[in-house]
Write a protein that holds these residues in place. Structure first.
Motif, mmCIF file in Angstrom:
data_model
loop_
_atom_site.group_PDB
_atom_site.id
_atom_site.type_symbol
_atom_site.label_atom_id
_atom_site.label_comp_id
_atom_site.label_asym_id
_atom_site.label_seq_id
_atom_site.Cartn_x
_atom_site.Cartn_y
_atom_site.Cartn_z
ATOM 1 N N TRP A 1 -28.684 -19.766 -13.126
ATOM 2 C CA TRP A 1 -27.942 -20.649 -12.233
ATOM 3 C C TRP A 1 -26.583 -20.847 -12.879
ATOM 4 O O TRP A 1 -26.478 -21.454 -13.941
ATOM 5 C CB TRP A 1 -28.651 -21.987 -12.059
ATOM 6 C CG TRP A 1 -27.903 -22.872 -11.106
ATOM 7 C CD1 TRP A 1 -26.860 -23.701 -11.388
ATOM 8 C CD2 TRP A 1 -28.116 -22.960 -9.699
ATOM 9 N NE1 TRP A 1 -26.410 -24.320 -10.269
ATOM 10 C CE2 TRP A 1 -27.165 -23.883 -9.186
ATOM 11 C CE3 TRP A 1 -29.011 -22.361 -8.813
ATOM 12 C CZ2 TRP A 1 -27.098 -24.207 -7.845
ATOM 13 C CZ3 TRP A 1 -28.940 -22.693 -7.469
ATOM 14 C CH2 TRP A 1 -27.992 -23.614 -7.008
ATOM 15 N N VAL A 2 -25.545 -20.291 -12.272
ATOM 16 C CA VAL A 2 -24.245 -20.115 -12.930
ATOM 17 C C VAL A 2 -24.521 -19.318 -14.215
ATOM 18 O O VAL A 2 -24.832 -18.146 -14.139
ATOM 19 C CB VAL A 2 -23.542 -21.465 -13.196
ATOM 20 C CG1 VAL A 2 -22.124 -21.230 -13.696
ATOM 21 C CG2 VAL A 2 -23.507 -22.304 -11.905
ATOM 22 N N ASN A 3 -24.457 -19.963 -15.385
ATOM 23 C CA ASN A 3 -24.821 -19.233 -16.613
ATOM 24 C C ASN A 3 -25.996 -19.904 -17.332
ATOM 25 O O ASN A 3 -26.256 -19.605 -18.504
ATOM 26 C CB ASN A 3 -23.617 -19.128 -17.555
ATOM 27 C CG ASN A 3 -23.184 -20.474 -18.111
ATOM 28 O OD1 ASN A 3 -23.477 -21.522 -17.536
ATOM 29 N ND2 ASN A 3 -22.472 -20.454 -19.224
ATOM 30 N N HIS A 4 -26.698 -20.786 -16.627
ATOM 31 C CA HIS A 4 -27.883 -21.426 -17.203
ATOM 32 C C HIS A 4 -29.070 -20.452 -17.133
ATOM 33 O O HIS A 4 -29.496 -20.084 -16.029
ATOM 34 C CB HIS A 4 -28.240 -22.708 -16.436
ATOM 35 C CG HIS A 4 -27.238 -23.809 -16.584
ATOM 36 N ND1 HIS A 4 -27.179 -24.620 -17.701
ATOM 37 C CD2 HIS A 4 -26.255 -24.231 -15.743
ATOM 38 C CE1 HIS A 4 -26.215 -25.505 -17.542
ATOM 39 N NE2 HIS A 4 -25.635 -25.295 -16.368
ATOM 40 N N PRO A 5 -29.637 -20.043 -18.259
ATOM 41 C CA PRO A 5 -30.797 -19.143 -18.217
ATOM 42 C C PRO A 5 -32.063 -19.914 -17.831
ATOM 43 O O PRO A 5 -32.357 -20.970 -18.396
ATOM 44 C CB PRO A 5 -30.884 -18.616 -19.656
ATOM 45 C CG PRO A 5 -30.289 -19.702 -20.494
ATOM 46 C CD PRO A 5 -29.227 -20.355 -19.644
ATOM 47 N N ILE A 6 -32.803 -19.389 -16.875
ATOM 48 C CA ILE A 6 -33.974 -20.099 -16.344
ATOM 49 C C ILE A 6 -35.167 -19.155 -16.332
ATOM 50 O O ILE A 6 -35.096 -18.046 -15.789
ATOM 51 C CB ILE A 6 -33.696 -20.629 -14.924
ATOM 52 C CG1 ILE A 6 -32.623 -21.728 -14.981
ATOM 53 C CG2 ILE A 6 -34.973 -21.158 -14.276
ATOM 54 C CD1 ILE A 6 -32.185 -22.224 -13.626
ATOM 55 N N ARG A 7 -36.269 -19.619 -16.925
ATOM 56 C CA ARG A 7 -37.533 -18.867 -16.911
ATOM 57 C C ARG A 7 -38.644 -19.608 -16.193
ATOM 58 O O ARG A 7 -39.535 -18.991 -15.606
ATOM 59 C CB ARG A 7 -37.996 -18.576 -18.347
ATOM 60 C CG ARG A 7 -37.059 -17.711 -19.159
ATOM 61 C CD ARG A 7 -37.650 -17.430 -20.523
ATOM 62 N NE ARG A 7 -37.786 -18.633 -21.331
ATOM 63 C CZ ARG A 7 -38.481 -18.698 -22.468
ATOM 64 N NH1 ARG A 7 -39.145 -17.631 -22.892
ATOM 65 N NH2 ARG A 7 -38.541 -19.831 -23.152
ATOM 66 N N PHE A 8 -38.629 -20.934 -16.250
ATOM 67 C CA PHE A 8 -39.713 -21.754 -15.716
ATOM 68 C C PHE A 8 -39.151 -22.718 -14.672
ATOM 69 O O PHE A 8 -38.098 -23.322 -14.883
ATOM 70 C CB PHE A 8 -40.393 -22.550 -16.835
ATOM 71 C CG PHE A 8 -40.704 -21.725 -18.059
ATOM 72 C CD1 PHE A 8 -41.571 -20.646 -17.987
ATOM 73 C CD2 PHE A 8 -40.118 -22.021 -19.280
ATOM 74 C CE1 PHE A 8 -41.862 -19.889 -19.104
ATOM 75 C CE2 PHE A 8 -40.402 -21.267 -20.410
ATOM 76 C CZ PHE A 8 -41.275 -20.199 -20.317
ATOM 77 N N VAL A 9 -39.898 -22.882 -13.576
ATOM 78 C CA VAL A 9 -39.400 -23.661 -12.443
ATOM 79 C C VAL A 9 -40.433 -24.701 -12.030
ATOM 80 O O VAL A 9 -41.643 -24.443 -12.065
ATOM 81 C CB VAL A 9 -39.082 -22.723 -11.254
ATOM 82 C CG1 VAL A 9 -38.820 -23.518 -9.990
ATOM 83 C CG2 VAL A 9 -37.875 -21.854 -11.584
ATOM 84 N N ARG A 10 -39.945 -25.885 -11.620
ATOM 85 C CA ARG A 10 -40.794 -26.928 -11.048
ATOM 86 C C ARG A 10 -40.319 -27.240 -9.644
ATOM 87 O O ARG A 10 -39.112 -27.341 -9.389
ATOM 88 C CB ARG A 10 -40.736 -28.198 -11.888
ATOM 89 C CG ARG A 10 -41.788 -29.231 -11.496
ATOM 90 C CD ARG A 10 -41.331 -30.650 -11.764
ATOM 91 N NE ARG A 10 -40.404 -31.142 -10.729
ATOM 92 C CZ ARG A 10 -40.000 -32.408 -10.653
ATOM 93 N NH1 ARG A 10 -40.427 -33.302 -11.531
ATOM 94 N NH2 ARG A 10 -39.151 -32.790 -9.703
ATOM 95 N N LEU A 11 -41.277 -27.388 -8.728
ATOM 96 C CA LEU A 11 -40.965 -27.615 -7.326
ATOM 97 C C LEU A 11 -41.929 -28.665 -6.777
ATOM 98 O O LEU A 11 -43.093 -28.707 -7.175
ATOM 99 C CB LEU A 11 -41.128 -26.303 -6.553
ATOM 100 C CG LEU A 11 -40.570 -26.228 -5.138
ATOM 101 C CD1 LEU A 11 -39.055 -26.014 -5.208
ATOM 102 C CD2 LEU A 11 -41.202 -25.044 -4.381
ATOM 103 N N VAL A 12 -41.450 -29.502 -5.866
ATOM 104 C CA VAL A 12 -42.300 -30.485 -5.200
ATOM 105 C C VAL A 12 -42.176 -30.286 -3.692
ATOM 106 O O VAL A 12 -41.066 -30.250 -3.156
ATOM 107 C CB VAL A 12 -41.900 -31.924 -5.574
ATOM 108 C CG1 VAL A 12 -42.744 -32.927 -4.800
ATOM 109 C CG2 VAL A 12 -42.065 -32.144 -7.069
ATOM 110 N N GLY A 13 -43.315 -30.128 -3.012
ATOM 111 C CA GLY A 13 -43.281 -29.940 -1.570
ATOM 112 C C GLY A 13 -44.677 -29.936 -0.981
ATOM 113 O O GLY A 13 -45.674 -30.147 -1.685
ATOM 114 N N SER A 14 -44.742 -29.664 0.306
ATOM 115 C CA SER A 14 -46.014 -29.648 1.028
ATOM 116 C C SER A 14 -46.524 -28.211 1.175
ATOM 117 O O SER A 14 -45.738 -27.279 1.366
ATOM 118 C CB SER A 14 -45.845 -30.261 2.418
ATOM 119 O OG SER A 14 -45.401 -31.593 2.331
#
Length: 268
Positions: free
Chosen positions: A52-65
């Motif tokens: 995300w831009v230059n933020h390295p991301i490996r793990f994600v959290r999501l809240v939804g139905s």
């Protein structure tokens, strides 16, 4: 916050990622934001790493139905999560293979998925997702999901690792507040390191490389010592076997001589 029309930002080398505020955590995102993540390229390609831009991301959290549940060939179960962001995200539940010829391991045993505390109950006329002891997840359930990312036919999906039910609207509101706060505090601006931080990380990398080299050297020494001990053992065994063979040969000659003497001593 837009990741497509974003400020140009430097992608730091991988040895800097440990200092990133996003690399080793469950990053709070919406489904729409997950689909906007940019895949890693070049040296990072194939590492299930996104930016995300230059933020390295490996793990994600999501809240939804949960808005759909699909069973795929008894290998996967796909949950479709809608968080109201204008997009949905598929969360893949990997099911553990079970031996067909083992009656002691039914298909609804508690460890038949790779997701903690999630069990797929599948038998004729019944298909359920059971969280914990008896919490059946159905369409409409509000959940908090965590996982890694992959792509299927060019579309991002979550490989589910954790799932919990969100039981109250207050709990859901807190989750959205946490997402908004994280977005403002971290994701709203590119990740930047000072020159001092880069120098420290470079020194840490060099120190780690020296430690790795030292561990490799010690391991090589241990392997060499083990080979030498084995060679010494085999040499001692060889000498012992040779000594035993000589003793057996002497005993055989002696027994043969005694037998010949007794034969000569028999009366005619």
């Amino acid at each position: 916050m837009n990741n497509t029309k974003r400020e140009k930002a430097y992608i730091y080398p991988a040895w800097c990622f440990s200092a990133s505020p996003t690399y080793n955590i469950w990053v709070k995102l919406t489904a729409a934001e997950v689909h906007k993540l940019q895949p890693a390229k070049g040296d990072f390609e194939g590492q299930k790493l996104y930016f995300w831009v230059n933020h390295p991301i490996r793990f994600v959290r999501l809240v939804g139905s949960i808005v759909a549940i699909d069973d795929i060939h008894s290998k996967y179960t796909i949950l479709t999560i809608d968080d109201g962001s204008g997009a949905t995200l598929c969360a893949k539940v990997v099911r553990r293979p079970l031996p067909d010829d083992d009656p002691d391991h039914p298909v609804d045993r508690p460890d038949n998925t790779e997701v903690r505390d999630l069990n797929v109950v599948a038998r004729p006329g019944v298909f359920e997702l059971v969280l914990g002891a008896a919490d059946v997840l159905d369409i409409g359930a509000v959940v908090k999901v965590k996982g890694t990312l992959e792509e299927f036919r060019g579309v991002k999906q979550l490989v589910l690792k954790r799932i919990v039910r969100v039981r109250t609207t207050d709990e859901e509101a807190r989750a959205w507040a946490e997402l908004a706060a994280f977005r403002t505090a971290v994701l709203a601006t590119p990740w930047r390191l000072s020159e001092q931080e880069i120098q420290r990380l470079r020194a840490d990398r060099a120190a780690q490389r020296r430690r790795d080299e030292e561990r490799g050297r010690q391991e090589a020494e241990r392997r060499q010592q083990k080979r030498e001990r084995h060679a010494e053992f085999m040499e001692r065994k060889k000498q012992h076997d040779a000594k035993r063979d000589r003793w057996l040969a002497r005993m055989e000659r002696k027994m043969s001589a005694n037998a010949l003497d007794r034969q000569h001593q028999r009366p005619p």
